[in-house]
Every structure is written in C-alpha cells, then in structure tokens.
Design a protein around this motif. Structure first.
Motif, mmCIF file in Angstrom:
data_model
loop_
_atom_site.group_PDB
_atom_site.id
_atom_site.type_symbol
_atom_site.label_atom_id
_atom_site.label_comp_id
_atom_site.label_asym_id
_atom_site.label_seq_id
_atom_site.Cartn_x
_atom_site.Cartn_y
_atom_site.Cartn_z
ATOM 1 N N GLU A 1 0.801 -1.224 0.000
ATOM 2 C CA GLU A 1 0.000 0.000 0.000
ATOM 3 C C GLU A 1 0.836 1.278 0.000
ATOM 4 O OE1 GLU A 1 -3.212 -0.238 -0.484
ATOM 5 O OE2 GLU A 1 -2.971 -2.411 -0.450
ATOM 6 N N MET A 2 2.144 1.169 0.161
ATOM 7 C CA MET A 2 2.985 2.375 0.214
ATOM 8 C C MET A 2 3.022 3.090 -1.125
ATOM 9 S SD MET A 2 6.227 1.314 2.577
ATOM 10 C CE MET A 2 7.003 2.915 2.443
ATOM 11 N N MET A 3 3.057 4.420 -1.055
ATOM 12 C CA MET A 3 3.147 5.238 -2.265
ATOM 13 C C MET A 3 4.575 5.251 -2.797
ATOM 14 S SD MET A 3 0.084 6.324 -2.751
ATOM 15 C CE MET A 3 0.096 7.759 -3.789
ATOM 16 N N ALA A 4 5.543 5.111 -1.893
ATOM 17 C CA ALA A 4 6.943 5.133 -2.316
ATOM 18 C C ALA A 4 7.388 3.741 -2.734
ATOM 19 C CB ALA A 4 7.815 5.637 -1.171
ATOM 20 N N GLY A 5 8.367 3.727 -3.643
ATOM 21 C CA GLY A 5 8.938 2.454 -4.054
ATOM 22 C C GLY A 5 9.948 1.972 -3.023
ATOM 23 N N VAL A 6 9.854 0.700 -2.638
ATOM 24 C CA VAL A 6 10.770 0.134 -1.639
ATOM 25 C C VAL A 6 11.436 -1.106 -2.235
ATOM 26 C CG1 VAL A 6 10.981 -0.909 0.644
ATOM 27 C CG2 VAL A 6 9.364 0.968 0.277
ATOM 28 N N ILE A 7 12.770 -1.113 -2.152
ATOM 29 C CA ILE A 7 13.543 -2.272 -2.595
ATOM 30 C C ILE A 7 14.570 -2.577 -1.503
ATOM 31 C CG2 ILE A 7 15.189 -3.181 -4.283
ATOM 32 C CD1 ILE A 7 14.010 -1.282 -6.337
ATOM 33 N N THR A 8 14.692 -3.878 -1.133
ATOM 34 C CA THR A 8 15.777 -4.268 -0.223
ATOM 35 C C THR A 8 16.648 -5.269 -0.959
ATOM 36 O OG1 THR A 8 14.610 -6.141 0.758
ATOM 37 C CG2 THR A 8 14.267 -3.994 1.793
ATOM 38 N N ALA A 9 17.940 -5.186 -0.682
ATOM 39 C CA ALA A 9 18.892 -6.106 -1.319
ATOM 40 C C ALA A 9 19.915 -6.550 -0.298
ATOM 41 C CB ALA A 9 19.573 -5.408 -2.489
ATOM 42 N N ASP A 10 20.516 -7.714 -0.538
ATOM 43 C CA ASP A 10 21.565 -8.196 0.374
ATOM 44 C C ASP A 10 22.915 -7.609 -0.019
ATOM 45 O OD1 ASP A 10 22.509 -9.637 -1.793
ATOM 46 O OD2 ASP A 10 21.701 -11.555 -1.095
ATOM 47 N N MET A 11 23.984 -8.046 0.655
ATOM 48 C CA MET A 11 25.326 -7.503 0.422
ATOM 49 C C MET A 11 25.833 -7.772 -0.999
ATOM 50 S SD MET A 11 27.139 -8.382 4.110
ATOM 51 C CE MET A 11 28.663 -8.702 3.282
ATOM 52 N N HIS A 12 25.281 -8.755 -1.668
ATOM 53 C CA HIS A 12 25.718 -9.116 -3.017
ATOM 54 C C HIS A 12 24.840 -8.481 -4.092
ATOM 55 C CE1 HIS A 12 28.450 -11.932 -1.152
ATOM 56 N NE2 HIS A 12 27.429 -12.448 -0.470
ATOM 57 N N GLY A 13 23.919 -7.616 -3.671
ATOM 58 C CA GLY A 13 23.067 -6.921 -4.622
ATOM 59 C C GLY A 13 21.846 -7.705 -5.069
ATOM 60 N N ARG A 14 21.594 -8.848 -4.423
ATOM 61 C CA ARG A 14 20.401 -9.639 -4.776
ATOM 62 C C ARG A 14 19.184 -9.026 -4.110
ATOM 63 N NH1 ARG A 14 23.929 -14.722 -3.910
ATOM 64 N NH2 ARG A 14 23.576 -14.145 -1.751
ATOM 65 N N ILE A 15 18.162 -8.743 -4.920
ATOM 66 C CA ILE A 15 16.938 -8.117 -4.395
ATOM 67 C C ILE A 15 16.153 -9.142 -3.596
ATOM 68 C CG2 ILE A 15 14.721 -7.077 -5.022
ATOM 69 C CD1 ILE A 15 16.184 -5.821 -7.424
#
Length: 200
Positions: free
Chosen positions: A177-191
């Motif tokens: 439901e958030m209006m902002a885009g959220v992305i999390t990734a690990d130390m190796h850049g994997r989303i």
C-alpha cells in the motif's frame, strides 16, 4: 522401551502424560498415578494429570516446592517411597480426599538438571518398592522429562512461527500500500523484497 516408543510418537504434552501414567500403572501394578508440573511463575507444583483417582476430590492440586513429601522430592531430586502409608501422616498421601492408598512412590522429573515436575504412583494394597522397580521408574521419569521439554520447545517454536507469519503478512500488506517504491537487497546486490511502486 515400550514407554519410550509410546511417548516418542507425539509432541502433545497431555498425550505424553497420559501414555506415561498408563505405562507406570501397567508396569508397577499401581492403582493410581498423578503427574505434577512445575509452574515457573509461582514456583509450585500443579496437578496436571491423574489416572485411577478422581481429580476433583484430590486436595493437593497445588503444592509449594519443599512442602510435604511431594515438595521435598522435587527439591531434593530424590525418589521417596512409602511402603506403609498407614504409619505415615495422612498429609503425606498425595491422593488425600480421593483415595487411601497403602503405599506410594514419588519420582522427580528432571531434564538437564532442571525440575520439570513430579510423578507419583500408589497402590491400594501394601507394596514394597525394590531397587529394580525404582531404577525402572527413574528411567521412565527421565524419558518423561525429555519428552516434556521437547513438547515445550515445540510449543514455543510453533508460537514463534505463528507470530513471525503474522508479522510478515503485515509487512507485506504495508509495503503493497505504500506510495513510495521500496527495494531491499543483500550484500551481493540480490533483491530480497520490492513493492509494486518500485516495480513500476
């Protein structure tokens, strides 16, 4: 071996206690048995399961550690036998109010040096507890203690997983439901996680 098999097939504490008491009554020829478990908050023993006597009529449903023979067995971690209850104080009868056994045995339930509770069995007729029977009861008590500990750990793990699943569901709902885009990734850049806004 039969007791180990019987209680090793379930992680539900009531079924474990019922199986244990059934085995003890069968093996020792006892007429009644009871299991008290330690209440960690109150520091006392609470009657958890009874076989061969009416639970409602039993006076000792809760016993402080150190009080009477039951409480003494719990604090000393020693098996207590009473071959002739007629000569003992009536308050030593764990089944007082429900039955008048002639003899009884009280066995502490201990796992990794921590008290889990106390197991007791009694006979209406006179019964002398010999060393081999006490060794058998001690072995059954050890199995019961380990099974009760496993059951408690299973209950805690199940509850933790339920809470975690609820939190994950809530987190996913919020991200969606958030209006902002959220992305999390690990130390190796994997989303690991992203929401629809981030995808768009």
């Amino acid at each position: 071996m039969e007791t180990g098999h019987e209680i090793g097939t379930t992680l539900e504490l009531p079924r474990i206690l019922e199986a244990v008491l059934g085995q003890i009554l069968a093996v020792t020829g006892a007429d009644m048995g009871a299991i008290y478990l330690k209440d960690k908050q109150k520091g006392e023993l609470k009657l958890s399961f009874v076989k061969g006597a009416e639970r409602e009529k039993m006076i000792f449903k809760e016993i402080r550690l150190g009080d009477g023979r039951l409480g003494s067995a719990a604090t000393s971690n020693e098996i207590i036998t009473m071959d002739n209850l007629a000569k003992a104080d009536e308050w030593d009868n764990v089944f007082l109010g429900a039955a008048r056994p002639s003899s009884q045995v009280i066995v502490p339930l201990v796992a990794r040096e921590k008290l889990i509770g106390v197991l007791t069995a009694a006979t209406l007729g006179r019964h002398e507890y010999f060393e081999d029977e006490l060794e058998l009861l001690k072995g059954i008590a050890e199995l019961t203690s380990m099974a009760a500990t496993s059951s408690e750990l299973y209950r805690i793990a199940t509850r933790s997983l339920e809470v975690l699943a609820g939190q994950m569901g809530f987190t996913e709902s919020v991200l969606r439901e958030m209006m902002a885009g959220v992305i999390t990734a690990d130390m190796h850049g994997r989303i690991a996680v992203f929401n629809k806004e981030a995808q768009r």
